[in-house]
Write an enzyme that holds these catalytic residues in place. Structure first.
Site, short mmCIF file in Angstrom:
data_model
loop_
_atom_site.label_atom_id
_atom_site.label_comp_id
_atom_site.label_asym_id
_atom_site.label_seq_id
_atom_site.Cartn_x
_atom_site.Cartn_y
_atom_site.Cartn_z
N HIS A 83 0.91 -1.06 0.06
CA HIS A 83 0.17 -0.16 0.12
C HIS A 83 0.87 1.19 -0.16
CE1 HIS A 83 -0.06 -0.38 4.45
NE2 HIS A 83 -0.04 1.04 4.39
N ASP A 219 1.18 -7.65 2.30
CA ASP A 219 1.31 -6.33 1.96
C ASP A 219 2.70 -6.03 1.75
OD1 ASP A 219 0.90 -3.72 1.74
OD2 ASP A 219 -0.39 -3.50 3.49
N SER A 627 3.87 2.23 8.55
CA SER A 627 3.79 1.31 7.44
C SER A 627 5.12 0.96 6.75
CB SER A 627 2.76 1.74 6.43
OG SER A 627 1.56 1.67 7.14
#
Length: 696
Positions: A83, A219, A627
């Site tokens: 992402h 991810d 992240s």
């Protein structure tokens, strides 16, 4: 006993059980180092941060200013979340080459794809510059005077800092402006896409699984840093070569089990751990709900049209993810605050604070703070909500209103700052082209119909039939001619004429009132931070996240989100197959992955039970910006890739509770399994240093 428990969690956590906190890596020697070792770490503070020698910090890069990445080979290969690289993956995608749907893998350096305006930044050194930053600042000054003096001091610090010509200097406030640190950095701007799994792996579970466990999402994405022939930062050039890092992370094939030490190293964005109870109440009971409603209305339309059209899916994939992420996060944040009884606990802590003020004779100096917070937030709440609702409608969810908003800025410049007109016009032209690159008028019109009534009951969907903004060529024609002609054409446009009064209200009333009422809150929060440290000096305070490099440490742990439910800390490929729904937008599984599972063709990436781990939980204190952060084991090896938190645990931005706050990480064995067995990109595996720390 509740307030004692809260105090234990908030301030006086014992050395043998430290959980939570985002610590400055240059200040780990002493208490932090002891705590990490009590949790199982074998790393010294200098292993993590060292100015004179290679250390873990040299492998941690700030990815495009919003995520984290880590170097995993001697050739500048970096790993971050899918992402985090989503915008770049999308920019290279088309109906002919749908890298979002099918994934992308460069099989050699020549196939790696360059990316405009993408950078990775490393920290060279960190220094405490508090005395210099606050020199000459006195209590007698107004807040504006204080900030002006600090800004001048910071400029002087930047100019006087010793650095190489290619290096940069940043100065950031900590503890609400009571302390300042400088950061010397190196920014690399030739970053190329190397690999990304299909969204059915990299975004598996999509909105349904977002912020919840068990997760089964791969991810991750891979990029490579390129440098000039001297290994220094450089703009893209075909002659650039792969970067040779000062340090890269070995990858552990032994994985994790419950109780293992984990350290997450990265650039957390923003937290507010020291808010008063009245602020938490306002955020969760007033501010969040209104914004949740707006995003929910937008997503209803976007999701439906993405599922109905591949073309729309490609165009809106990144926008949808951005809108949905905060929407679901706010919902979980509210749930966590309620579940942990955080507001009442904060009230009880404030009684302890007031008692400490009295005992230390500080009531006269700081006794007004909590009552003043109550007064200020009561006056602030409505304008804070209205301002954010405007931003949600005009800048986040609806693109026609965004184009009108940016065009209004051009009109204001034409009338008040004509010398800046051409520059702003060029910027607006770029924005319009950027929006229309991934724009669908039917989607946007549906969003408008859903969200505008939540801000202004007088909404006119007919403007979509009579505006020039929904067609790029016509929109650009609005900007042709003299400034006076452009302003007239803008005001004759139906959408602009509709939006302009609301935009004017924002600039002339809403935002000024917000700034006026927010400024004293910011100043009082700074004073409150100082008061806490004086009244409770034996407490330990970690600074709120501010997008600077931090360390957070904990252990692999499961958790119980509700009565009679317990989540084990590791999820497996079995769960991916269990969730599989053929053709489903969120839960489809590629045929090749199903084939690998059926044949149990796992290579060296299965655990001791013969299963492929996908994700795992930890007690690390993370937030947005973490992240892509590496999860590092007790020996300094890479074991996981941070990408999410559990739903109720999103409250950790205001209230970290080790009982329910968990971060979610992709197990590196799943990353390697996908790269090797699924993608057939074994050359990337060969580039890494794979280790077995548990088999020593």
């Amino acid at each position: 006993m509740k307030y004692i428990k809260f105090l234990f969690l908030f301030l006086f956590i014992q050395v043998t059980a430290q959980q939570g906190g985002m610590w400055i890596p240059s200040l780990l020697e002493g208490m932090n180092e002891q705590e990490m070792k009590s949790l199982g770490s074998k790393l010294s503070a200098k292993d993590i941060y060292d100015v004179n020698n290679s250390s873990l910090k040299d492998a941690i890069g700030h990815f495009n200013g919003g995520c984290t990445s880590e170097v995993i080979s001697s050739k500048g290969l970096i790993l971050t979340n899918h992402h985090c690289g989503f915008g770049q993956i999308q920019s290279h995608s088309s109906l002919e080459n749908d890298y979002l749907k099918n994934g992308f893998w460069a099989m050699n350096l020549a196939e790696e794809l360059p990316n405009n305006n993408l950078f990775v930044e490393f920290i060279v050194r960190i220094e405490d510059v508090t005395a210099k930053a606050l020199a000459g600042v006195t209590d007698a000054m107004s807040e504006r005077e204080k900030q002006s003096a600090i800004d001048k001091n910071i400029n002087a610090i930047k100019k006087s800092t010793k650095k190489e010509d290619w290096q940069l200097v940043k100065v950031s406030p900590f503890y609400k402006g009571n302390q300042y640190f400088s950061f010397v950095t190196e920014r690399f701007e030739d970053i190329r896409l190397v690999g990304a799994p299909p969204s059915s792996i990299g975004k598996f579970g999509s909105d349904t699984d977002n912020w919840v466990f068990p997760r089964h999402t791969g991810d991750f994405s891979l990029f490579r840093i390129y440098a000039d022939k001297n290994n220094r930062p450089a703009k893209y050039n075909k002659d650039n070569v792969p970067y040779k890092p000062k340090h890269f992370l070995p990858v552990s094939l032994d994985g994790v089990e419950e109780g293992d030490f984990t350290m997450v190293f990265g650039f957390p964005g923003r937290t507010n751990e020291y808010l008063p109870a009245t602020a938490i109440k306002h955020i969760t009971q007033e501010f969040n709900p209104s914004n949740i409603a707006i995003r929910e209305a937008a997503l209803k339309e976007i999701d439906a049209q993405m599922k109905a059209s591949d073309a729309v899916r490609i165009k809106y994939a990144s926008k949808q993810a951005r809108i949905a992420n905060a929407w679901k996060k706010w919902i979980g944040e509210n749930l966590g605050i309620q579940k942990s009884n955080a507001i009442q606990q904060r009230i009880e802590f404030e009684e302890i604070f007031k008692k400490a003020l009295k005992e230390k004779g500080l009531e006269g100096k700081y006794g007004n703070i909590l009552p003043e917070f109550e007064k200020l937030y009561k006056d602030f709440s409505s304008i804070n909500i209205k301002r954010r609702n405007f931003i949600e409608v005009f800048l986040v969810t609806n693109e026609l209103m965004q184009m009108a908003f940016r065009s209004y800025e051009l009109e204001m410049v034409a009338k008040n700052r004509p010398e800046l007109y051409e520059k702003v016009k060029t910027s607006l032209t770029g924005r319009l082209k950027g929006i229309h690159k991934n724009y669908d008028v039917n989607v946007d019109k549906g969003v408008f119909k859903n969200v505008m009534p939540l801000y202004n009951k007088n909404f006119e969907a007919s403007i979509y039939e009579s505006t020039s903004f929904t067609d790029l060529d016509k929109a650009l024609q609005l900007l042709e001619g003299s400034p006076e002609e452009v302003v007239k054409k803008l005001n004759d446009d139906a959408a602009y004429a509709y939006a302009k009064p609301m935009i004017q209200e924002f600039y002339t009333q809403i935002n000024p009132e917000f700034q006026q009422k927010n400024q004293p809150i910011v100043a009082l929060q700074k004073q409150y931070m100082k008061a806490l440290m004086e009244a409770l000096p034996k407490a330990r305070y970690f600074p709120d996240a501010n997008s600077t490099l931090r360390v957070t440490y904990g252990q692999v742990r499961g958790y119980s989100p509700r009565d009679a439910v317990y989540y084990n800390p590791v999820s497996y490929l079995d769960g991916v197959i269990e969730k599989y729904v053929p053709g489903d937008y969120e839960f489809d599984v590629p045929q090749k992955l199903r084939d690998l599972y059926k044949a149990k063709d796992y290579g060296q990436y299965a655990d001791k039970n013969g299963k492929v781990p996908v994700c795992f939980l930890g007690t690390n204190h993370t937030t947005g910006g973490n992240s892509g952060s590496p999860a590092i084991d007790a020996n300094g090896n890479l074991v996981g890739l941070n990408f999410d938190r559990v739903w109720e645990g999103t409250m950790s931005d205001m209230n970290y509770d080790p009982e329910i706050c968990r971060n979610i990480m992709v197990d590196l064995r799943y990353v390697l399994f996908i790269i090797d067995k699924y993608a057939g990109a074994k050359h990337l595996i060969d580039e890494m240093k794979l280790v077995h720390p548990k088999k020593k």
